[in-house]
Design a protein around this motif. Structure first.
Motif, PDB file in Angstrom:
ATOM      1  N   ASN A 202      -4.500 -23.989  -5.512  1.00  0.00           N
ATOM      2  CA  ASN A 202      -3.567 -23.777  -6.558  1.00  0.00           C
ATOM      3  C   ASN A 202      -4.091 -23.429  -7.796  1.00  0.00           C
ATOM      4  O   ASN A 202      -4.963 -24.055  -8.398  1.00  0.00           O
ATOM      5  CB  ASN A 202      -2.720 -25.080  -6.890  1.00  0.00           C
ATOM      6  CG  ASN A 202      -2.142 -25.554  -5.302  1.00  0.00           C
ATOM      7  OD1 ASN A 202      -1.293 -24.689  -4.819  1.00  0.00           O
ATOM      8  ND2 ASN A 202      -1.751 -26.814  -5.438  1.00  0.00           N
ATOM      9  N   PRO A 203      -3.381 -22.251  -8.429  1.00  0.00           N
ATOM     10  CA  PRO A 203      -4.000 -21.732  -9.627  1.00  0.00           C
ATOM     11  C   PRO A 203      -3.586 -22.721 -10.894  1.00  0.00           C
ATOM     12  O   PRO A 203      -2.613 -23.465 -10.632  1.00  0.00           O
ATOM     13  CB  PRO A 203      -3.260 -20.498  -9.882  1.00  0.00           C
ATOM     14  CG  PRO A 203      -1.911 -20.651  -9.019  1.00  0.00           C
ATOM     15  CD  PRO A 203      -2.461 -21.448  -7.800  1.00  0.00           C
ATOM     16  N   ARG A 204      -4.323 -22.649 -11.782  1.00  0.00           N
ATOM     17  CA  ARG A 204      -4.132 -23.249 -13.084  1.00  0.00           C
ATOM     18  C   ARG A 204      -2.948 -22.578 -13.785  1.00  0.00           C
ATOM     19  O   ARG A 204      -2.775 -21.444 -13.475  1.00  0.00           O
ATOM     20  CB  ARG A 204      -5.241 -23.247 -14.130  1.00  0.00           C
ATOM     21  CG  ARG A 204      -6.435 -24.223 -13.708  1.00  0.00           C
ATOM     22  CD  ARG A 204      -7.517 -23.966 -14.729  1.00  0.00           C
ATOM     23  NE  ARG A 204      -6.867 -24.553 -16.366  1.00  0.00           N
ATOM     24  CZ  ARG A 204      -7.052 -23.704 -17.342  1.00  0.00           C
ATOM     25  NH1 ARG A 204      -7.513 -22.692 -17.220  1.00  0.00           N
ATOM     26  NH2 ARG A 204      -6.387 -24.153 -18.303  1.00  0.00           N
ATOM     27  N   PRO A 205      -2.008 -23.514 -14.247  1.00  0.00           N
ATOM     28  CA  PRO A 205      -0.820 -22.803 -15.104  1.00  0.00           C
ATOM     29  C   PRO A 205      -1.447 -21.677 -16.138  1.00  0.00           C
ATOM     30  O   PRO A 205      -2.295 -22.081 -16.742  1.00  0.00           O
ATOM     31  CB  PRO A 205      -0.258 -24.090 -15.832  1.00  0.00           C
ATOM     32  CG  PRO A 205      -0.715 -25.312 -14.895  1.00  0.00           C
ATOM     33  CD  PRO A 205      -2.059 -24.956 -14.555  1.00  0.00           C
ATOM     34  N   SER A 206      -0.609 -20.625 -16.002  1.00  0.00           N
ATOM     35  CA  SER A 206      -0.737 -19.816 -16.808  1.00  0.00           C
ATOM     36  C   SER A 206       0.306 -19.484 -18.150  1.00  0.00           C
ATOM     37  O   SER A 206       0.314 -18.463 -18.905  1.00  0.00           O
ATOM     38  CB  SER A 206      -0.978 -18.198 -16.176  1.00  0.00           C
ATOM     39  OG  SER A 206      -1.884 -18.044 -15.078  1.00  0.00           O
ATOM     40  N   ASN A 207       1.332 -20.141 -17.884  1.00  0.00           N
ATOM     41  CA  ASN A 207       2.443 -20.169 -18.841  1.00  0.00           C
ATOM     42  C   ASN A 207       2.237 -20.702 -20.009  1.00  0.00           C
ATOM     43  O   ASN A 207       2.977 -21.609 -20.528  1.00  0.00           O
ATOM     44  CB  ASN A 207       3.629 -20.593 -18.062  1.00  0.00           C
ATOM     45  CG  ASN A 207       3.725 -21.953 -17.757  1.00  0.00           C
ATOM     46  OD1 ASN A 207       2.541 -22.405 -17.373  1.00  0.00           O
ATOM     47  ND2 ASN A 207       4.912 -22.373 -17.096  1.00  0.00           N
ATOM     48  N   ILE A 208       1.098 -20.749 -20.725  1.00  0.00           N
ATOM     49  CA  ILE A 208       0.887 -21.430 -21.938  1.00  0.00           C
ATOM     50  C   ILE A 208       0.268 -20.379 -22.928  1.00  0.00           C
ATOM     51  O   ILE A 208      -0.410 -19.469 -22.661  1.00  0.00           O
ATOM     52  CB  ILE A 208      -0.398 -22.220 -21.776  1.00  0.00           C
ATOM     53  CG1 ILE A 208       0.197 -23.375 -20.766  1.00  0.00           C
ATOM     54  CG2 ILE A 208      -0.896 -22.944 -22.752  1.00  0.00           C
ATOM     55  CD1 ILE A 208      -1.117 -24.194 -20.094  1.00  0.00           C
ATOM     56  N   PHE A 209       0.766 -20.338 -24.253  1.00  0.00           N
ATOM     57  CA  PHE A 209       0.317 -19.305 -25.183  1.00  0.00           C
ATOM     58  C   PHE A 209      -1.231 -19.937 -25.623  1.00  0.00           C
ATOM     59  O   PHE A 209      -1.477 -20.942 -25.581  1.00  0.00           O
ATOM     60  CB  PHE A 209       1.225 -19.570 -26.502  1.00  0.00           C
ATOM     61  CG  PHE A 209       2.646 -19.045 -26.110  1.00  0.00           C
ATOM     62  CD1 PHE A 209       2.720 -17.456 -25.917  1.00  0.00           C
ATOM     63  CD2 PHE A 209       3.675 -19.683 -26.261  1.00  0.00           C
ATOM     64  CE1 PHE A 209       3.789 -17.022 -25.537  1.00  0.00           C
ATOM     65  CE2 PHE A 209       4.771 -18.949 -26.066  1.00  0.00           C
ATOM     66  CZ  PHE A 209       5.036 -17.589 -25.700  1.00  0.00           C
ATOM     67  N   GLY A 210      -1.721 -18.701 -26.162  1.00  0.00           N
ATOM     68  CA  GLY A 210      -3.175 -19.186 -26.725  1.00  0.00           C
ATOM     69  C   GLY A 210      -4.184 -18.904 -25.743  1.00  0.00           C
ATOM     70  O   GLY A 210      -4.051 -18.069 -24.673  1.00  0.00           O
TER      71      GLY A 210
ATOM     72  N   VAL B 298      -8.302 -14.146 -11.918  1.00  0.00           N
ATOM     73  CA  VAL B 298      -7.849 -14.487 -13.204  1.00  0.00           C
ATOM     74  C   VAL B 298      -6.760 -15.300 -13.110  1.00  0.00           C
ATOM     75  O   VAL B 298      -6.669 -16.495 -13.725  1.00  0.00           O
ATOM     76  CB  VAL B 298      -7.340 -13.087 -13.704  1.00  0.00           C
ATOM     77  CG1 VAL B 298      -6.776 -13.265 -15.247  1.00  0.00           C
ATOM     78  CG2 VAL B 298      -8.556 -11.861 -13.780  1.00  0.00           C
ATOM     79  N   ARG B 299      -5.861 -15.339 -12.096  1.00  0.00           N
ATOM     80  CA  ARG B 299      -4.717 -15.999 -11.782  1.00  0.00           C
ATOM     81  C   ARG B 299      -5.089 -17.362 -11.612  1.00  0.00           C
ATOM     82  O   ARG B 299      -4.590 -18.463 -12.132  1.00  0.00           O
ATOM     83  CB  ARG B 299      -3.987 -15.522 -10.713  1.00  0.00           C
ATOM     84  CG  ARG B 299      -2.479 -16.175 -10.227  1.00  0.00           C
ATOM     85  CD  ARG B 299      -1.758 -15.576  -9.510  1.00  0.00           C
ATOM     86  NE  ARG B 299      -0.547 -16.202  -9.063  1.00  0.00           N
ATOM     87  CZ  ARG B 299      -0.415 -16.711  -7.872  1.00  0.00           C
ATOM     88  NH1 ARG B 299      -1.173 -16.743  -6.843  1.00  0.00           N
ATOM     89  NH2 ARG B 299       0.543 -17.736  -7.792  1.00  0.00           N
ATOM     90  N   ARG B 300      -6.181 -17.572 -10.707  1.00  0.00           N
ATOM     91  CA  ARG B 300      -6.614 -18.974 -10.169  1.00  0.00           C
ATOM     92  C   ARG B 300      -6.987 -19.668 -11.555  1.00  0.00           C
ATOM     93  O   ARG B 300      -6.940 -20.889 -11.477  1.00  0.00           O
ATOM     94  CB  ARG B 300      -7.854 -18.656  -9.582  1.00  0.00           C
ATOM     95  CG  ARG B 300      -8.487 -19.868  -8.853  1.00  0.00           C
ATOM     96  CD  ARG B 300     -10.011 -19.606  -8.430  1.00  0.00           C
ATOM     97  NE  ARG B 300     -10.909 -19.178  -9.415  1.00  0.00           N
ATOM     98  CZ  ARG B 300     -12.013 -18.513  -9.236  1.00  0.00           C
ATOM     99  NH1 ARG B 300     -12.487 -18.163  -8.289  1.00  0.00           N
ATOM    100  NH2 ARG B 300     -12.720 -17.971 -10.470  1.00  0.00           N
ATOM    101  N   ASP B 301      -7.569 -19.029 -12.535  1.00  0.00           N
ATOM    102  CA  ASP B 301      -8.168 -19.869 -13.672  1.00  0.00           C
ATOM    103  C   ASP B 301      -7.089 -19.712 -14.965  1.00  0.00           C
ATOM    104  O   ASP B 301      -7.612 -20.309 -15.892  1.00  0.00           O
ATOM    105  CB  ASP B 301      -9.410 -19.175 -14.202  1.00  0.00           C
ATOM    106  CG  ASP B 301     -10.498 -19.317 -13.043  1.00  0.00           C
ATOM    107  OD1 ASP B 301     -10.336 -20.027 -12.082  1.00  0.00           O
ATOM    108  OD2 ASP B 301     -11.509 -18.601 -13.375  1.00  0.00           O
ATOM    109  N   GLY B 302      -5.859 -19.507 -14.616  1.00  0.00           N
ATOM    110  CA  GLY B 302      -4.857 -19.716 -15.674  1.00  0.00           C
ATOM    111  C   GLY B 302      -4.829 -18.321 -16.853  1.00  0.00           C
ATOM    112  O   GLY B 302      -4.352 -18.659 -17.763  1.00  0.00           O
ATOM    113  N   GLY B 303      -5.653 -17.251 -16.497  1.00  0.00           N
ATOM    114  CA  GLY B 303      -5.856 -16.259 -17.420  1.00  0.00           C
ATOM    115  C   GLY B 303      -4.453 -15.479 -17.237  1.00  0.00           C
ATOM    116  O   GLY B 303      -4.046 -15.001 -18.537  1.00  0.00           O
ATOM    117  N   HIS B 304      -3.812 -15.411 -16.152  1.00  0.00           N
ATOM    118  CA  HIS B 304      -2.808 -14.406 -16.240  1.00  0.00           C
ATOM    119  C   HIS B 304      -1.866 -14.748 -14.632  1.00  0.00           C
ATOM    120  O   HIS B 304      -2.703 -14.868 -13.661  1.00  0.00           O
ATOM    121  CB  HIS B 304      -3.369 -12.947 -15.859  1.00  0.00           C
ATOM    122  CG  HIS B 304      -2.259 -11.802 -16.115  1.00  0.00           C
ATOM    123  ND1 HIS B 304      -1.414 -11.529 -16.886  1.00  0.00           N
ATOM    124  CD2 HIS B 304      -1.666 -10.997 -14.826  1.00  0.00           C
ATOM    125  CE1 HIS B 304      -0.818 -10.485 -16.795  1.00  0.00           C
ATOM    126  NE2 HIS B 304      -0.614 -10.185 -15.298  1.00  0.00           N
ATOM    127  N   GLY B 305      -0.754 -15.122 -14.895  1.00  0.00           N
ATOM    128  CA  GLY B 305       0.020 -15.727 -13.915  1.00  0.00           C
ATOM    129  C   GLY B 305       0.528 -14.596 -12.750  1.00  0.00           C
ATOM    130  O   GLY B 305       1.216 -15.368 -11.712  1.00  0.00           O
TER     131      GLY B 305
END
Length: 205
Positions: free
Chosen positions: A33-41, A57-64
């Motif tokens: 499961n990827p880390r959430p990416s829907n976070i600002f900052g 990139v998606r896995r680590d929450g950089g881009h969903g």
């Protein structure tokens, strides 16, 4: 010449397996499961973080998004963009490092698409947008893979015209202050060990 650091390689490909599809074509699949990416900052992603694939990139929450270049929520705006130089409008884009013109998603009649509207929302809210550059996007991009280059704001947007007369929306992203310089990031990322890991991945994929 750097020898492959197995720990570096294993971290870069963590959660990725190669699946064989119809016709024998192999493609990467994310098994965790990827880390959430829907976070600002920054979303706890260090400046200069480098990845082999957009999937990681998606896995680590950089881009969903696994494929799309703009990721966000209609009610909030864009959380991140990937500058890849593959929009089809590359001839009109411009990347000066601390600012770049980013082409919105494709529309045949210059309508504002849902993905482009995310950047309009970001322009209105002034919320930061993570910018990840992909190989070949510009002289500021990494020569291989994907790299996180920091937070930008959508300063303006316009309806631009390509040489063939086709119109499209593009957005000016300006890098926010008080971050490590892009020149410094560009010089140190990817590391020699990451480059060696990339070469190994390309050989065995």
């Amino acid at each position: 010449m750097f020898h492959l650091n197995n720990a570096v390689y294993q971290e870069l490909v963590r959660g990725i397996v190669r699946t064989t599809g119809d016709g024998g074509r192999r493609y990467p699949t994310l098994t965790i499961n990827p880390r959430p990416s829907n976070i600002f900052g920054h979303n706890n992603i260090p400046l200069g973080k480098w990845w082999i694939l957009q999937l990681t990139v998606r896995r680590d929450g950089g881009h969903g998004a696994a494929i799309a270049g703009i990721y966000g929520a209609a009610s909030e705006g864009a959380f991140s963009v990937i500058s890849s130089g593959s929009s089809g409008y590359f001839e009109a884009d411009e990347d000066q490092g601390d600012w770049l013109w980013y082409a919105g998603s494709h529309s045949d009649d210059a309508r504002m698409t849902a993905h482009s509207e995310l950047l309009v929302k970001s322009h209105q809210s002034r919320q930061p947008v993570r910018v990840i550059r992909a190989k070949g996007a510009s002289s500021w991009a990494p020569s291989i893979g994907y790299r996180y280059d920091g937070l930008y704001q959508v300063a303006e947007y316009e309806l631009a015209t390509r040489r063939d007369g086709h119109q499209y929306w593009r957005f000016k992203l300006v890098r926010m202050p008080n971050q490590e310089s892009l020149a410094s990031i560009h010089n140190r990322s990817p590391t020699p060990h990451e480059r060696a890991a990339y070469m190994m991945y390309e050989e065995i994929r």
